[in-house]
Design a protein around this motif. Structure first.
Motif, PDB file in Angstrom:
ATOM      1  N   ASN A  15       0.824  -1.219   0.000  1.00 13.17           N
ATOM      2  CA  ASN A  15       0.000   0.000   0.000  1.00 13.17           C
ATOM      3  C   ASN A  15       0.855   1.265   0.000  1.00 13.17           C
ATOM      4  OD1 ASN A  15       0.896   0.191   2.603  1.00 13.17           O
ATOM      5  ND2 ASN A  15      -1.117  -0.051   3.572  1.00 13.17           N
ATOM      6  N   PHE A  31     -21.004  10.042  -2.203  1.00 10.53           N
ATOM      7  CA  PHE A  31     -21.412   8.802  -1.553  1.00 10.53           C
ATOM      8  C   PHE A  31     -22.118   9.142  -0.254  1.00 10.53           C
ATOM      9  CE2 PHE A  31     -18.368   7.087  -4.400  1.00 10.53           C
ATOM     10  CZ  PHE A  31     -18.876   5.841  -4.699  1.00 10.53           C
TER      11      PHE A  31
ATOM     12  N   ASN B  12      -3.936   6.084   8.294  1.00  8.10           N
ATOM     13  CA  ASN B  12      -2.897   6.035   7.262  1.00  8.10           C
ATOM     14  C   ASN B  12      -2.048   4.775   7.326  1.00  8.10           C
ATOM     15  OD1 ASN B  12      -2.988   8.166   5.306  1.00  8.10           O
ATOM     16  ND2 ASN B  12      -2.834   9.556   7.035  1.00  8.10           N
ATOM     17  N   HIS B  14      -3.235   1.970   7.965  1.00 10.47           N
ATOM     18  CA  HIS B  14      -4.057   0.915   7.364  1.00 10.47           C
ATOM     19  C   HIS B  14      -4.758   1.383   6.086  1.00 10.47           C
ATOM     20  CE1 HIS B  14      -3.821  -0.084  11.694  1.00 10.47           C
ATOM     21  NE2 HIS B  14      -3.660  -1.311  11.231  1.00 10.47           N
ATOM     22  N   ARG B  15      -4.242   2.401   5.437  1.00 16.64           N
ATOM     23  CA  ARG B  15      -4.962   2.968   4.290  1.00 16.64           C
ATOM     24  C   ARG B  15      -5.149   1.965   3.154  1.00 16.64           C
ATOM     25  NH1 ARG B  15       0.106   5.489   4.002  1.00 16.64           N
ATOM     26  NH2 ARG B  15       1.168   5.292   1.998  1.00 16.64           N
ATOM     27  N   GLY B  16      -4.286   0.972   3.105  1.00  9.31           N
ATOM     28  CA  GLY B  16      -4.402  -0.064   2.078  1.00  9.31           C
ATOM     29  C   GLY B  16      -5.763  -0.734   2.115  1.00  9.31           C
ATOM     30  N   LEU B  18      -8.638   0.611   2.965  1.00  3.61           N
ATOM     31  CA  LEU B  18      -9.622   1.522   2.355  1.00  3.61           C
ATOM     32  C   LEU B  18      -9.469   1.549   0.825  1.00  3.61           C
ATOM     33  CD1 LEU B  18      -9.249   2.696   5.398  1.00  3.61           C
ATOM     34  CD2 LEU B  18     -10.366   4.674   4.465  1.00  3.61           C
ATOM     35  N   TYR B  19      -8.228   1.599   0.380  1.00  3.15           N
ATOM     36  CA  TYR B  19      -7.996   1.655  -1.076  1.00  3.15           C
ATOM     37  C   TYR B  19      -8.474   0.378  -1.763  1.00  3.15           C
ATOM     38  CZ  TYR B  19      -5.573   6.110  -1.167  1.00  3.15           C
ATOM     39  OH  TYR B  19      -5.298   7.469  -1.111  1.00  3.15           O
ATOM     40  N   LYS B  20      -8.196  -0.759  -1.104  1.00  2.00           N
ATOM     41  CA  LYS B  20      -8.614  -2.029  -1.706  1.00  2.00           C
ATOM     42  C   LYS B  20     -10.146  -2.153  -1.739  1.00  2.00           C
ATOM     43  CE  LYS B  20      -4.578  -4.896  -0.664  1.00  2.00           C
ATOM     44  NZ  LYS B  20      -4.021  -5.848   0.312  1.00  2.00           N
ATOM     45  N   ARG B  23     -11.557  -0.079  -4.447  1.00  2.00           N
ATOM     46  CA  ARG B  23     -11.292  -0.651  -5.785  1.00  2.00           C
ATOM     47  C   ARG B  23     -12.241  -1.819  -6.075  1.00  2.00           C
ATOM     48  NH1 ARG B  23      -5.342  -2.501  -8.011  1.00  2.00           N
ATOM     49  NH2 ARG B  23      -6.024  -3.091 -10.091  1.00  2.00           N
ATOM     50  N   ILE B  24     -12.606  -2.542  -5.029  1.00  2.00           N
ATOM     51  CA  ILE B  24     -13.515  -3.676  -5.204  1.00  2.00           C
ATOM     52  C   ILE B  24     -14.937  -3.207  -5.497  1.00  2.00           C
ATOM     53  CG2 ILE B  24     -14.675  -5.552  -3.954  1.00  2.00           C
ATOM     54  CD1 ILE B  24     -12.078  -5.866  -2.351  1.00  2.00           C
ATOM     55  N   VAL B  26     -16.065   0.010  -6.347  1.00  2.00           N
ATOM     56  CA  VAL B  26     -16.331   1.096  -7.300  1.00  2.00           C
ATOM     57  C   VAL B  26     -15.434   0.960  -8.526  1.00  2.00           C
ATOM     58  CG1 VAL B  26     -16.451   3.595  -7.586  1.00  2.00           C
ATOM     59  CG2 VAL B  26     -16.917   2.607  -5.372  1.00  2.00           C
ATOM     60  N   LEU B  35     -15.450   7.517  -2.194  1.00  2.00           N
ATOM     61  CA  LEU B  35     -15.806   6.418  -1.281  1.00  2.00           C
ATOM     62  C   LEU B  35     -14.803   6.347  -0.124  1.00  2.00           C
ATOM     63  CD1 LEU B  35     -17.645   4.062  -0.520  1.00  2.00           C
ATOM     64  CD2 LEU B  35     -16.337   2.592  -2.019  1.00  2.00           C
ATOM     65  N   ILE B  36     -13.544   6.578  -0.430  1.00  2.00           N
ATOM     66  CA  ILE B  36     -12.522   6.567   0.636  1.00  2.00           C
ATOM     67  C   ILE B  36     -12.826   7.678   1.654  1.00  2.00           C
ATOM     68  CG2 ILE B  36     -10.056   7.042   1.115  1.00  2.00           C
ATOM     69  CD1 ILE B  36      -9.518   5.510  -1.589  1.00  2.00           C
ATOM     70  N   GLN B  37     -13.221   8.840   1.145  1.00  2.00           N
ATOM     71  CA  GLN B  37     -13.576   9.953   2.039  1.00  2.00           C
ATOM     72  C   GLN B  37     -14.765   9.579   2.930  1.00  2.00           C
ATOM     73  OE1 GLN B  37     -14.495  13.669   0.059  1.00  2.00           O
ATOM     74  NE2 GLN B  37     -15.169  14.591   1.985  1.00  2.00           N
ATOM     75  N   THR B  40     -13.694   7.040   5.553  1.00  2.00           N
ATOM     76  CA  THR B  40     -12.909   7.711   6.600  1.00  2.00           C
ATOM     77  C   THR B  40     -13.841   8.464   7.548  1.00  2.00           C
ATOM     78  OG1 THR B  40     -11.219   8.033   4.919  1.00  2.00           O
ATOM     79  CG2 THR B  40     -10.901   9.222   6.965  1.00  2.00           C
TER      80      THR B  40
END
Lengths: 211, 168
Positions: A15, A31, B12, B14-16, B18-20, B23-24, B26, B35-37, B40
């Motif tokens: 990441n 959203f 931050n 563990h941000r991976g 949220l990003y994953k 991506r799944i 959206v 979506l990340i916002q 959070t």
């Protein structure tokens, strides 16, 4: 690629390339979770109700049809309607308070949210129809008053005219009230129930636990 | 350190996750940031209820997945799964066909064929969460998760093998 390798590939994804999350602790505009949208709808409805209440009060009070002794009768009807609306809005306020406390982070909360939303939808439905039924005679009186001038000019028998068009007129009016109410309730609330139902159905999907 | 700063530091780290998840769930890369916002924000909103006895990441999985499953957005034209696969892989050079990135794209492509709950189960499995945590996060029984996972595995196997057949 074998299924057993997937986990290995997945976990090897670093990441480090992801952008750090900045200090943006506000809700996203694009959203939105259903609770926030419903709360926003409810505030909008309450503002609309207050505006229409005072607008109708002012417009009708200036209308000739309600002048003199008729005006006091109108105020009585209007006061009753106002009290009925207040009783409904108290129920909506309770619903607003309940959903404000719910966070959609567990299945249990999702079930609670759906249950509350279903009840609120039924209250909304009764409220909309009741409001429409009370508003209908007032609107008819205003329309009749406006139409009276043209009847006098064209020398038309008002009673005959009313008898001939009243049943179909009332039916058409109720049809539009029904259409508008159901459409509004679906787009404002029903759509969320549908979405939550879909997720709950998927979660509650009976699986053969002996597999 | 302020509460806000300590929260952002943890997020931050563990941000991976949220990003994953973004991506799944959206397809559109621009929508992912939103979506990340939203995720959070939802985690921040319930941060007070987070008990430090449990792992922050476990708490994060639960809130973020449920937010992603339940978030609504104004619908744009949905990309077809093939289109999204093309977008995911278009920057990857042809001679890197067996690269890790291609393989990851295939996994993300397979995710697009799953239902919202199936995505959440598979994602948590791939992240290495035990069945007990997956079931707790989604409010399902452990047996139910196991059975569903068995089905998802079959589904994924067939999607990936079809993708590979099409490539050959």
């Amino acid at each position: 690629m074998k299924i057993d390798n997937i986990q290995e590939i997945w976990q090897s994804e670093s990441n480090n390339q992801d952008q750090p999350i900045l200090n943006q602790l506000s809700a996203s505009e694009k959203f939105q979770n259903p609770i926030r949208k419903i709360k926003r709808n409810m505030i909008f409805e309450f503002v609309c109700y207050l505006l229409s209440f005072f607008l109708i009060l002012k417009v009708v009070a200036r209308n000739e049809a309600f002048l003199n002794e008729k005006l006091s009768n109108y105020y009585i009807v209007f006061a009753v309607q106002g009290m009925v609306c207040l009783a409904f809005f108290y129920q909506f306020y309770l619903f607003y308070k309940t959903i404000s406390k719910v966070q959609l982070t567990t299945l249990k909360n999702l079930v609670i949210f759906r249950y509350e939303l279903k009840i609120a939808l039924h209250i909304y439905r009764i409220y909309c129809y009741l409001f429409a039924i009370i508003a209908l005679p007032i609107i008819l009186v205003i329309l009749f008053q406006i139409g009276q001038i043209s009847f006098e000019i064209n020398n038309i028998d008002i009673v005959k005219w009313l008898v001939s068009i009243a049943p179909s007129g009332i039916l058409i009016t109720f049809f539009f009230i029904f259409l508008f109410t159901e459409l509004y309730l679906y787009t404002s609330y029903g759509i969320y129930i549908k979405r939550v139902d879909k997720i709950l159905k998927e979660m509650e999907d009976q699986v053969d636990e002996n597999v | 350190m302020s509460k806000e700063q300590s929260f952002l530091d943890q997020i931050n780290q563990h941000r991976g996750i949220l990003y994953k998840i973004a991506r799944i769930y959206v397809d559109d890369p621009e929508d992912r940031a939103d979506l990340i916002q939203e995720m959070t924000y939802q985690v921040w909103r319930s941060y007070d209820s987070f008990k430090s006895q449990s792992l922050f990441s476990t708490y994060l999985y639960r809130i973020c997945l449920n937010t992603a499953i339940l978030s609504f957005k104004k619908e744009k034209r949905r990309m077809t799964t093939e289109e999204s696969f093309y977008i995911e892989t278009e920057h990857i050079l042809q001679d890197d066909e067996n690269s890790k990135e291609i393989q990851l794209s295939k996994i993300y492509y397979a995710f697009k064929h799953l239902t919202e709950i199936e995505k959440a189960i598979l994602f948590q499995y791939l992240e290495g969460l035990p069945h007990s945590d997956i079931s707790r996060n989604l409010g399902l029984s452990e047996v139910n998760v196991r059975v569903r996972f068995h089905r998802i595995k079959e589904k994924i196997k067939s999607i990936i093998s079809k993708t590979e057949e099409n490539e050959n």
